[in-house]
Structure formats: C-alpha cells, structure tokens
Design a protein around this motif. Sequence first.
Motif, PDB file in Angstrom:
ATOM      1  N   ALA A   1     -20.185  85.912  22.478  1.00 12.98           N
ATOM      2  CA  ALA A   1     -19.286  85.534  23.580  1.00 12.98           C
ATOM      3  C   ALA A   1     -19.166  84.015  23.693  1.00 12.98           C
ATOM      4  O   ALA A   1     -18.084  83.492  23.993  1.00 12.98           O
ATOM      5  CB  ALA A   1     -19.798  86.118  24.887  1.00 12.98           C
ATOM      6  N   VAL A   2     -20.278  83.319  23.423  1.00 11.51           N
ATOM      7  CA  VAL A   2     -20.257  81.852  23.526  1.00 11.51           C
ATOM      8  C   VAL A   2     -19.271  81.267  22.506  1.00 11.51           C
ATOM      9  O   VAL A   2     -18.547  80.314  22.802  1.00 11.51           O
ATOM     10  CB  VAL A   2     -21.676  81.279  23.307  1.00 11.51           C
ATOM     11  N   LEU A   3     -19.244  81.875  21.323  1.00 13.24           N
ATOM     12  CA  LEU A   3     -18.351  81.352  20.276  1.00 13.24           C
ATOM     13  C   LEU A   3     -16.879  81.569  20.614  1.00 13.24           C
ATOM     14  O   LEU A   3     -16.002  80.970  20.006  1.00 13.24           O
ATOM     15  CB  LEU A   3     -18.671  82.003  18.924  1.00 13.24           C
ATOM     16  N   ILE A   4     -16.635  82.430  21.575  1.00 14.78           N
ATOM     17  CA  ILE A   4     -15.245  82.621  22.029  1.00 14.78           C
ATOM     18  C   ILE A   4     -14.990  81.783  23.286  1.00 14.78           C
ATOM     19  O   ILE A   4     -14.000  81.064  23.383  1.00 14.78           O
ATOM     20  CB  ILE A   4     -14.964  84.118  22.302  1.00 14.78           C
TER      21      ILE A   4
ATOM     22  N   SER B   1     -32.902  81.139  32.057  1.00 17.59           N
ATOM     23  CA  SER B   1     -33.686  82.233  32.644  1.00 17.59           C
ATOM     24  C   SER B   1     -32.910  82.936  33.772  1.00 17.59           C
ATOM     25  O   SER B   1     -33.366  83.939  34.305  1.00 17.59           O
ATOM     26  CB  SER B   1     -35.018  81.697  33.177  1.00 17.59           C
ATOM     27  N   ALA B   2     -31.761  82.394  34.111  1.00 17.10           N
ATOM     28  CA  ALA B   2     -30.932  82.996  35.168  1.00 17.10           C
ATOM     29  C   ALA B   2     -30.196  84.213  34.596  1.00 17.10           C
ATOM     30  O   ALA B   2     -30.222  84.434  33.380  1.00 17.10           O
ATOM     31  CB  ALA B   2     -29.933  81.964  35.661  1.00 17.10           C
ATOM     32  N   PRO B   3     -29.540  85.000  35.452  1.00 20.40           N
ATOM     33  CA  PRO B   3     -28.785  86.145  34.934  1.00 20.40           C
ATOM     34  C   PRO B   3     -27.786  85.704  33.858  1.00 20.40           C
ATOM     35  O   PRO B   3     -27.264  84.580  33.903  1.00 20.40           O
ATOM     36  CB  PRO B   3     -28.058  86.670  36.175  1.00 20.40           C
ATOM     37  N   GLU B   4     -27.538  86.610  32.902  1.00 21.20           N
ATOM     38  CA  GLU B   4     -26.726  86.291  31.727  1.00 21.20           C
ATOM     39  C   GLU B   4     -25.374  85.672  32.091  1.00 21.20           C
ATOM     40  O   GLU B   4     -24.899  84.738  31.447  1.00 21.20           O
ATOM     41  CB  GLU B   4     -26.486  87.563  30.937  1.00 21.20           C
ATOM     42  N   VAL B   5     -24.797  86.183  33.199  1.00 19.28           N
ATOM     43  CA  VAL B   5     -23.457  85.738  33.582  1.00 19.28           C
ATOM     44  C   VAL B   5     -23.430  84.244  33.901  1.00 19.28           C
ATOM     45  O   VAL B   5     -22.464  83.538  33.597  1.00 19.28           O
ATOM     46  CB  VAL B   5     -22.907  86.598  34.745  1.00 19.28           C
ATOM     47  N   THR B   6     -24.536  83.743  34.489  1.00 16.50           N
ATOM     48  CA  THR B   6     -24.619  82.317  34.819  1.00 16.50           C
ATOM     49  C   THR B   6     -24.543  81.486  33.528  1.00 16.50           C
ATOM     50  O   THR B   6     -23.854  80.466  33.463  1.00 16.50           O
ATOM     51  CB  THR B   6     -25.933  82.000  35.562  1.00 16.50           C
ATOM     52  N   ALA B   7     -25.280  81.931  32.522  1.00 19.64           N
ATOM     53  CA  ALA B   7     -25.288  81.212  31.242  1.00 19.64           C
ATOM     54  C   ALA B   7     -23.897  81.199  30.621  1.00 19.64           C
ATOM     55  O   ALA B   7     -23.460  80.173  30.076  1.00 19.64           O
ATOM     56  CB  ALA B   7     -26.273  81.865  30.293  1.00 19.64           C
ATOM     57  N   TYR B   8     -23.171  82.316  30.759  1.00 23.14           N
ATOM     58  CA  TYR B   8     -21.819  82.365  30.200  1.00 23.14           C
ATOM     59  C   TYR B   8     -20.881  81.421  30.944  1.00 23.14           C
ATOM     60  O   TYR B   8     -20.021  80.789  30.346  1.00 23.14           O
ATOM     61  CB  TYR B   8     -21.269  83.794  30.230  1.00 23.14           C
ATOM     62  N   ILE B   9     -21.073  81.363  32.264  1.00 22.12           N
ATOM     63  CA  ILE B   9     -20.229  80.435  33.047  1.00 22.12           C
ATOM     64  C   ILE B   9     -20.519  79.001  32.621  1.00 22.12           C
ATOM     65  O   ILE B   9     -19.608  78.193  32.418  1.00 22.12           O
ATOM     66  CB  ILE B   9     -20.466  80.637  34.568  1.00 22.12           C
ATOM     67  N   MET B  10     -21.803  78.712  32.454  1.00 27.56           N
ATOM     68  CA  MET B  10     -22.187  77.352  32.056  1.00 27.56           C
ATOM     69  C   MET B  10     -21.666  77.002  30.663  1.00 27.56           C
ATOM     70  O   MET B  10     -21.491  75.833  30.326  1.00 27.56           O
ATOM     71  CB  MET B  10     -23.711  77.205  32.082  1.00 27.56           C
TER      72      MET B  10
END
Lengths: 276, 300
Positions: A246-249, A218-227
Amino acid sequence: MKRVLSADFFEFRKSNLFYIVPIIAVVLGFILPMLYFGLFALLNYLSGFEQLKNNPEFSAALSSLDSILTVLNSKSVFLSTLPMSQGFGVVIIGIMGFKAVRPFGTGIYRNKIIAKIPRGQIYVSESVVCVVAAEVSMIIYTVTSALTSLLAFGKMEITGREILTVCVLSVSVYMFYTAVAVYTAFFSRSVPLTLVISILLPVLTQTIISFVSPVIMSAPEVTAYIMTALPSFQCIYMASANAPDAVLIIAPLADILWTVLLTAAGAAHFRKKDIN
Amino acid sequence: MAAEADVFTEKTDTEFLFSTEGITKKYKLTTANDGISVSVPRGRIIGFVGENGSGKTTFLRLLTGLSYPTSGSFKFHTESGKCRIGAIVETPAYHPSMSAEDNLRFQAKLCGIDESKVPEMLKTVGLQDTGKKKARFFSLGMRQRLGIGIALLSDPELLILDEPTNGLDPQGIIELREFLKQLCRVKKITLMISSHILSELSLLADDYLFIHKGKLVKSISAEDLFRDMGKQIRFRCEEDPSGVFPGVLQKNGEWYVLSGPFDYPSLLEKLSKLGVTDLETGTETLETRYMSIIYGGERA
C-alpha cells in the motif's frame, strides 16, 4: 508550453549546472559509502586487538564494535546513503532551488514575460526542468553509491522488491522536495532564503519524523498509512527498502498530489505578483 | 500639471501604436504612476524624460506586463489587439554563463523563431566575432548590445529601452545612438527610450514625454519643442527685477533668467534701470527647457 520547455532544457544543457550536478552526484555517491568503508576498516582493525578483548575495560566496547561490523555490509551502507537528509539529497535540492531563483537576478523571467509567455507556463516549465534534473542526478548518485558499496563491501544481497521500493520512493520524494525548492524560489525570490529553506526543510522534517516514527509504527496500521502521505515519513521506508504494498501506491500518489498542489499554488502566486 | 496628453492629437487611431487610459500604479506608501493617459504614434522614437524616481521605469514595467496597474488600461492599436514588444528594463537580461549565440538561440526557441535568424542578429548587434565567450565576460557595451539583440529577435513592433546608455563610455554611447537611429529607420519600429541624460536624448528622439512625480506633464514633438526653445539671457543685478519682468523671470541662485523671444530695445532699457552687474546670453538647452516644464509651471 512546448516552446518554453524546449528553451528551458536548452538553457539547462548550456549551463554550468549541467556539468556540476552529475559531478557532485558521482563524487558524493563515491565518498559517502567510502566513509562507511573507512569506518568499517577502522573498526575491523580495533577489533583485531586480542589484548584489548581480554581487558575488561575495553571488552564491552569491542563487543558493540563487533555488532556494528556485522551490520555494515554493502546493502546497509548503500541504503543508509539514500535518505534525503544524507548529504546528496539536500545538496541537489539546494542546487535546484538556486537554479529556480537565479533567473530573478539575471532577468530571464523578465525576458520571458516580455516575450508574452504566460506566467503559469514559466513556472511549470521551470518546475519540470528542475524535477527532471533532480531525478536524473538522483539516479546517477544512487547508481554510483550502489556500485561503490558493492566494490567496497562485496556482494550485495538485495531483492527486486527492495530495488523497486527504493526506486519508487526516491523518485517520488525527490520530486516533492524539488517542487518545494521551486516554490520557495518563486515565493521568496531571494537566493539565501531559497537555499536555507530548501536545505533545512528536508533535514528538519526528517529529524522530527525520525523521533516520532517509533510511536507511529507502533500505532494502529491506519495511522502509519496516513503518515505515508508525508514525504519525510517515506524516507524511513526508503532507508530500510522495506515497505508494504500500500505504501508503494500511497506514497507516489501523495507526492504527485503534493507536487501538483504546490505547483498550482506557486504558479497562481507568480501570476499575481509584480516582477522587478 | 495636466495628467492627460497626446503626442500628436491630430493623428488618427491607426497611426498610434498604443494608448493608455488613466494608468495608475500605487504601492503601499507611494503612487508611482498617477493617471497617465497618452497615445504613442507608430514608427517614432519617443524620449521618455523624467528625473530619478519620477515613475518612468514603473510605466515601462506596466507596459511590458512585468507589473500590473492599480487602475487604468493599455490599448494596442493592432489587428490582434496585442503587440510584439522587445525591452530592456533597467539592465539587459541574459544568461551570463552562455555565449551571445546561445543566448539568442535560447530566445529564438522561447519565441518560436527560426534559429537561422541568429547569425544575422549577431551581425546586426556587432557580436558576430564573440564566439564561445561567455556573456559574463562581455564589456558593458557588449552586454547592452546583446540585450538589444535579444529584444529585437522577436521582430518587435515596440522596442523599449530603459536608460540604455547607463554605464557606457562615450564611444559606446555614440555607437548605440547610431545603431538605434539606423534600426528605427530600416525596421520602422517604435522606440520608447527613457533617460535622464537629456543632451543624449535630444540627439535621438522624435517626440518627448515628460513625467514628474508619476504624472505625465507634457507630450510634445521634438520639432515643436525645439521651435519653442529660444534665446536666453542670464543676469545679476542690484535691484529686484520681479516688478520689471512680472511672471516671466526664473531665478537660479543669484542669477535671473529670461527666455526669448525678446524685444531688444525695450529689454535693454529695462535692464539698464536694474543696475545689472553681470550679463550672459545663450540658447535654451533641453535641460533648461526640462526644468522649465517640470518646475516652471508650464502645462501640457
């Protein structure tokens, strides 16, 4: 390097693990979906009791059983058997940790050093063999699990994109955790410690991540990408077979980076230490 | 005790396989090797002698690259400055779940050696009839021979065996000794063999290195060592003999020990004055010689 790899693959092919690991993969790939099938059959049986449905005390419970039954299908069962913490993942990582630590006891690393094989090559070669063995056994397990789920629950509605997500994340996560197991083996040189850390680490990290994932999602998208750079977090995407492009990369790149860093650190540590 | 010594000081550099310069290995609380400097000649069987914990295995670990010295260096007198080493340090290393043949094939792949050498090596170490039997089911002697086969496969210039007779029965010890003698004779390799079973070592070694508390206390050829070993007289007496035999007497419990050569008339006269109650004569053994070197104040 080619010589060490050739010798190490030869050794693995001749070892008992070469037969034990695929057997475990097939057995667990069959048993885990069948446990779900047993649960499915039991719930189906219970939900068939009309008398219970009319009883107000049981009706609420039975309606939740119905909702479980609607989500139990070949795809959901197959996907639920994939995360590292679900049985096979921790078993194979534990076995690979054992495979990497055992030569300290048998003296095989000692022989390699005496034969003037550079220590860095010894470490990298062992890592490569363990990663390949873990990946191959993961594929055997995944295929068995998919086939068993298909046979038990019928048609599986899964898209090519979902298969790609599962494949990319599985390969990448198994590589990382195998590298952790090899690092632990070379660092500790202790069979019990290697087994405990190799098995507990995926379970603990995934348990923690499962608790914090709703917040992250539920956090900003960028946080999820960092995680996404965390292999434990990637397992959440693996279980749903649904991940943004992006996750698959990011995920495989991050896991390759972690693995390379761990291997470099492990090899550097191994180079410095005395061998008993 | 001197820490510096050469086995054969009259040899030239090319006759030595390797030299060490002030090899020291320190752990947190102990110093396992303390400034060991030695030159080891080629093609000889070197007996590396010392009690348990004297630093023999540590030195061999350093020599094989398993451990790193705190200070000091090794120098191999070969063209490349490197040396092909085969070694069994403490216990033979092998894959327990693989047959003898597969263990040797693994080693051949590792060392980049033609695998066609494997059957020949199996024959050399007498394991040609073991078939598919896994190494974990081998007897101690067979495991030892497998370890030697693995060590020999790379055609080493230096073979290091650390306590190779540990756990072997008398028959196994005799077989191993004969095998090693023949091996060194035929292949002309340098064999460094550590042991605290001196009687066994005395049947094999050409030269000896004595180590005590991490220091090299003596290096000597077998010829010189045995030439020095003379007659011994052990006696018990009523009087204190230290005044009669100043500086040459050793005490072993109630017994006093004198080492030859002797001037018998003078000796008998001295003994008669001491009120000798028991007297035995014999030849000095490697064990007594060792005790004399380690504890008797002899210097290299």
